[in-house]
Design a protein around this motif. Structure first.
Motif, PDB file in Angstrom:
ATOM      1  N   GLY A   1       0.910  -1.196   0.196  1.00  0.00           N
ATOM      2  CA  GLY A   1       0.079  -0.120   0.098  1.00  0.00           C
ATOM      3  C   GLY A   1       0.911   1.177  -0.146  1.00  0.00           C
ATOM      4  O   GLY A   1       0.444   2.160  -0.652  1.00  0.00           O
ATOM      5  N   SER A   2       1.946   1.292   0.577  1.00  0.00           N
ATOM      6  CA  SER A   2       2.772   2.433   0.740  1.00  0.00           C
ATOM      7  C   SER A   2       3.611   2.640  -0.477  1.00  0.00           C
ATOM      8  O   SER A   2       4.130   3.795  -0.818  1.00  0.00           O
ATOM      9  CB  SER A   2       3.760   2.219   2.116  1.00  0.00           C
ATOM     10  N   LEU A   3       4.027   1.389  -1.202  1.00  0.00           N
ATOM     11  CA  LEU A   3       4.730   1.611  -2.290  1.00  0.00           C
ATOM     12  C   LEU A   3       4.326   2.200  -3.536  1.00  0.00           C
ATOM     13  O   LEU A   3       4.753   3.325  -4.296  1.00  0.00           O
ATOM     14  CB  LEU A   3       5.312   0.187  -2.836  1.00  0.00           C
ATOM     15  N   GLY A   4       2.998   2.426  -3.651  1.00  0.00           N
ATOM     16  CA  GLY A   4       2.294   2.987  -5.038  1.00  0.00           C
ATOM     17  C   GLY A   4       1.665   4.265  -4.595  1.00  0.00           C
ATOM     18  O   GLY A   4       0.681   4.757  -5.105  1.00  0.00           O
ATOM     19  N   SER A   5       2.021   4.772  -3.625  1.00  0.00           N
ATOM     20  CA  SER A   5       1.289   6.226  -3.016  1.00  0.00           C
ATOM     21  C   SER A   5       2.394   7.192  -2.751  1.00  0.00           C
ATOM     22  O   SER A   5       3.510   6.803  -2.163  1.00  0.00           O
ATOM     23  CB  SER A   5       0.284   6.129  -1.995  1.00  0.00           C
ATOM     24  N   SER A   6       2.314   8.258  -3.029  1.00  0.00           N
ATOM     25  CA  SER A   6       3.253   9.556  -2.580  1.00  0.00           C
ATOM     26  C   SER A   6       3.069   9.699  -0.902  1.00  0.00           C
ATOM     27  O   SER A   6       2.341   9.305  -0.294  1.00  0.00           O
ATOM     28  CB  SER A   6       2.925  10.804  -3.533  1.00  0.00           C
ATOM     29  N   GLU A   7       4.232  10.532  -0.433  1.00  0.00           N
ATOM     30  CA  GLU A   7       3.968  10.667   0.703  1.00  0.00           C
ATOM     31  C   GLU A   7       2.781  11.434   1.238  1.00  0.00           C
ATOM     32  O   GLU A   7       2.307  11.172   2.412  1.00  0.00           O
ATOM     33  CB  GLU A   7       5.310  11.335   1.504  1.00  0.00           C
ATOM     34  N   GLY A   8       2.510  12.356   0.751  1.00  0.00           N
ATOM     35  CA  GLY A   8       1.165  13.250   0.999  1.00  0.00           C
ATOM     36  C   GLY A   8      -0.008  12.462   0.907  1.00  0.00           C
ATOM     37  O   GLY A   8      -0.796  12.695   1.699  1.00  0.00           O
ATOM     38  N   ARG A   9      -0.126  11.491   0.046  1.00  0.00           N
ATOM     39  CA  ARG A   9      -1.397  10.659  -0.061  1.00  0.00           C
ATOM     40  C   ARG A   9      -1.199   9.368   0.840  1.00  0.00           C
ATOM     41  O   ARG A   9      -2.305   8.706   0.800  1.00  0.00           O
ATOM     42  CB  ARG A   9      -1.716  10.427  -1.442  1.00  0.00           C
ATOM     43  N   ARG A  10      -0.372   9.067   1.474  1.00  0.00           N
ATOM     44  CA  ARG A  10       0.013   7.642   1.993  1.00  0.00           C
ATOM     45  C   ARG A  10      -1.079   7.453   3.115  1.00  0.00           C
ATOM     46  O   ARG A  10      -1.524   6.345   3.314  1.00  0.00           O
ATOM     47  CB  ARG A  10       1.351   7.720   2.531  1.00  0.00           C
ATOM     48  N   SER A  11      -1.407   8.389   3.934  1.00  0.00           N
ATOM     49  CA  SER A  11      -2.064   8.224   5.326  1.00  0.00           C
ATOM     50  C   SER A  11      -3.469   7.849   4.576  1.00  0.00           C
ATOM     51  O   SER A  11      -4.156   7.120   5.204  1.00  0.00           O
ATOM     52  CB  SER A  11      -2.267   9.281   6.005  1.00  0.00           C
ATOM     53  N   ILE A  12      -3.966   8.684   3.634  1.00  0.00           N
ATOM     54  CA  ILE A  12      -5.227   8.298   3.118  1.00  0.00           C
ATOM     55  C   ILE A  12      -5.343   6.922   2.417  1.00  0.00           C
ATOM     56  O   ILE A  12      -6.524   6.207   2.695  1.00  0.00           O
ATOM     57  CB  ILE A  12      -5.571   9.541   1.907  1.00  0.00           C
ATOM     58  N   ARG A  13      -4.281   6.693   1.727  1.00  0.00           N
ATOM     59  CA  ARG A  13      -4.174   5.261   1.248  1.00  0.00           C
ATOM     60  C   ARG A  13      -4.245   4.332   2.264  1.00  0.00           C
ATOM     61  O   ARG A  13      -5.054   3.347   1.958  1.00  0.00           O
ATOM     62  CB  ARG A  13      -2.740   5.119   0.498  1.00  0.00           C
ATOM     63  N   LEU A  14      -3.428   4.194   3.329  1.00  0.00           N
ATOM     64  CA  LEU A  14      -3.522   3.026   4.206  1.00  0.00           C
ATOM     65  C   LEU A  14      -4.906   3.276   4.921  1.00  0.00           C
ATOM     66  O   LEU A  14      -5.575   2.177   5.429  1.00  0.00           O
ATOM     67  CB  LEU A  14      -2.413   3.697   5.182  1.00  0.00           C
ATOM     68  N   ILE A  15      -5.499   4.436   5.356  1.00  0.00           N
ATOM     69  CA  ILE A  15      -6.765   4.324   5.938  1.00  0.00           C
ATOM     70  C   ILE A  15      -7.925   3.875   5.114  1.00  0.00           C
ATOM     71  O   ILE A  15      -8.702   3.348   5.590  1.00  0.00           O
ATOM     72  CB  ILE A  15      -7.278   5.824   6.410  1.00  0.00           C
ATOM     73  N   PHE A  16      -7.731   3.805   3.687  1.00  0.00           N
ATOM     74  CA  PHE A  16      -8.573   3.476   2.806  1.00  0.00           C
ATOM     75  C   PHE A  16      -8.320   2.044   2.806  1.00  0.00           C
ATOM     76  O   PHE A  16      -9.515   1.373   2.780  1.00  0.00           O
ATOM     77  CB  PHE A  16      -8.595   4.049   1.241  1.00  0.00           C
ATOM     78  N   ILE A  17      -7.238   1.462   2.961  1.00  0.00           N
ATOM     79  CA  ILE A  17      -7.230  -0.165   3.059  1.00  0.00           C
ATOM     80  C   ILE A  17      -7.964  -0.658   4.220  1.00  0.00           C
ATOM     81  O   ILE A  17      -8.497  -1.598   4.416  1.00  0.00           O
ATOM     82  CB  ILE A  17      -5.678  -0.607   3.067  1.00  0.00           C
TER      83      ILE A  17
END
Length: 473
Positions: free
Chosen positions: A159-175
């Protein structure tokens, strides 16, 4: 001429990008897990209830038999949780190292194999009426394959690999949102599926078969379909105030890739102020562990609490109660989207800790079912802290170290869970006849205590911004 004709590979690339999504694996695995968790509890209740009644005199009062059943279930979970937590310690770290060195899918695929074997163990127990102790061996096989530590660290890495730093928390909370939705659906159906097969002998067969099917799908999807996403490169720039704010992952807008308004180039920090990472990581670890102590204590005792008086839930009510716990995945996701407009990570973490601590405090005094759901409602932001802590840590380490670092964090939380589970189960046995809410009161205190290290992180951040001497801050 449209874009499709100018780029014939676009459709293929889009399909390839879809194959990097980890969400189908998370959803199917969580449905399998939610069905399994409810099934194991209900199978325990049936098996150990019969065993307790056979070893008691016919004149024993109902309350005494219920207490014996509660102690038997609690003792089972003590050993079960010890096996669950201790067996993955070395395998999970090895799998994390192999994932960093060779292939990112190693830890996920091997861990999913172990999850499938564990679900098969419960299916065989129901199908052939094996002794309940066979589940120790089943969960032991799961642990030798890395268990939850290897699986979840692999999920966070992809999940972290395919997301930028700014969007990473949104990406992980979406998971986490996908995990919560899947768990909610599985738990809502679990009580009904457990009763689907009539007759005492094979009760729970439909539930365990569905759990095995979902776990099998997750394993096959990860092996045959899932692709590792291409890492989003970190921008190479000298340390600025924006880098420091990124240490705790500030959120100013729902488009986090836009530069922070406080970011000003040409104001590098002094060497002393550019070394906050180690102390921040230690404080984040401490906050995560203290908060995990609180959460694990409540989650482990809650299934036992709802089975006895004053609630005395039936099978369907147990499924609904477990489903209510997954609502926090939805509300926490919405909370991050809303709070990120005006709050920093540290503030959101503390909001989540206060939310859970308040709910645990109300659970201490629950006497009716409606009070239980009100307490659950107060925990609506309880998922924010650990997920946001993971995101903040991912911004401080190199991509090539994700596997090892996330495994170390997950193993730390697993060890915390093992110790806490044993302690809380014993405490529950000692206090259930005097004051059944003792464990929840302790969890509430620990949740509020976890705010302290996060508050120190917030103070450090404010101090760095103040000494950076940037106009407008």
């Amino acid at each position: 001429m449209g874009p499709e004709s100018t780029c014939p590979c676009r459709g293929y690339l889009t399909r390839l990008q879809v194959r990097t999504w980890i969400e189908p694996v998370v959803a199917s695995t969580q449905v399998a897990s939610s069905l399994y968790d409810t099934g194991l509890l209900l199978v325990l209740k049936e098996s150990l209830g019969v065993r307790a009644s056979n070893h008691s005199t016919s004149l024993s009062p109902r309350g005494a038999l219920e207490d014996q059943q509660q102690k038997a279930i609690s003792n089972f979970y003590i050993i079960y949780n010890l096996v669950t937590g201790l067996t993955p310690l070395l395998p999970a770290y090895v799998l994390g190292w192999l994932s960093d060195r060779y292939h990112r899918k190693i830890s996920i695929c091997v861990a999913l194999l172990g999850i499938l074997l564990c679900r098969l163990g419960l299916l065989f127990k129901v199908l052939w009426d094996w002794p309940i102790e066979v589940m120790y061996w089943a969960v032991g096989l799961n642990g030798l394959c890395g268990g939850l530590s290897a699986y979840w660290s692999g999920v966070i890495s992809l999940g972290s690999l395919g997301s930028s730093e700014g969007r990473r928390s949104i990406r992980l909370i979406f998971i986490d949102l996908i995990l919560g939705l899947a768990g909610f659906c599985g738990s809502m159906a679990s009580g009904h599926l457990f009763q689907h097969v009539s007759g005492q002998a094979w009760q729970g067969l439909a539930l365990t078969a569905c759990s095995v099917s979902c776990a099998s799908f997750a394993l096959l999807y990860s092996l045959l379909v899932l692709k590792v996403p291409v890492s989003v490169a970190k921008p190479k720039a000298p340390p600025t105030v924006d880098t420091v704010s990124g240490t705790v992952g500030t959120y100013r807008t729902l488009d986090p890739d836009q530069p922070d308004r406080q970011s000003v180039e040409g104001h590098p920090l002094s060497p002393e102020k550019a070394k906050p990472h180690k102390s921040i990581i230690v404080l984040l670890f401490l906050g995560a562990i203290l908060y995990d102590l609180a959460v694990v204590g409540t989650v482990d005792v809650m299934p036992l609490f709802v089975l006895r008086e004053p609630l005395s839930w039936n099978q369907v009510q147990v499924g609904y109660g477990m489903a209510s716990g997954y609502i926090i995945f939805i509300t926490s996701f919405l909370g991050v989207l809303v709070f990120s407009r005006c709050f920093q990570d540290t503030t959101m973490i503390m909001i989540g800790m206060v939310s859970f601590g308040s709910g645990a405090l109300l659970l201490t005094f629950v006497k009716e079912t409606y009070m239980f759901y009100i307490a659950r409602g107060l925990m609506l932001f309880a998922l924010i802290p650990v997920t946001t802590i993971r995101s903040a840590m991912s911004k401080l380490i190199k991509d090539s170290s994700y596997g090892k670092v996330f495994v170390i964090l997950q193993l730390s939380l697993t060890l915390t869970w093992v110790v806490t589970s044993t302690m809380y189960n014993k405490l529950y046995q000692l206090t259930m006849e005097k004051f059944v809410g003792t464990c929840f009161a302790l969890s509430s205190s620990l949740s509020f205590l976890a705010i302290v290290p996060i508050g120190i992180v917030a103070y450090k951040q404010a101090s760095w911004l103040k000494h950076a001497d940037i106009p407008g801050t």
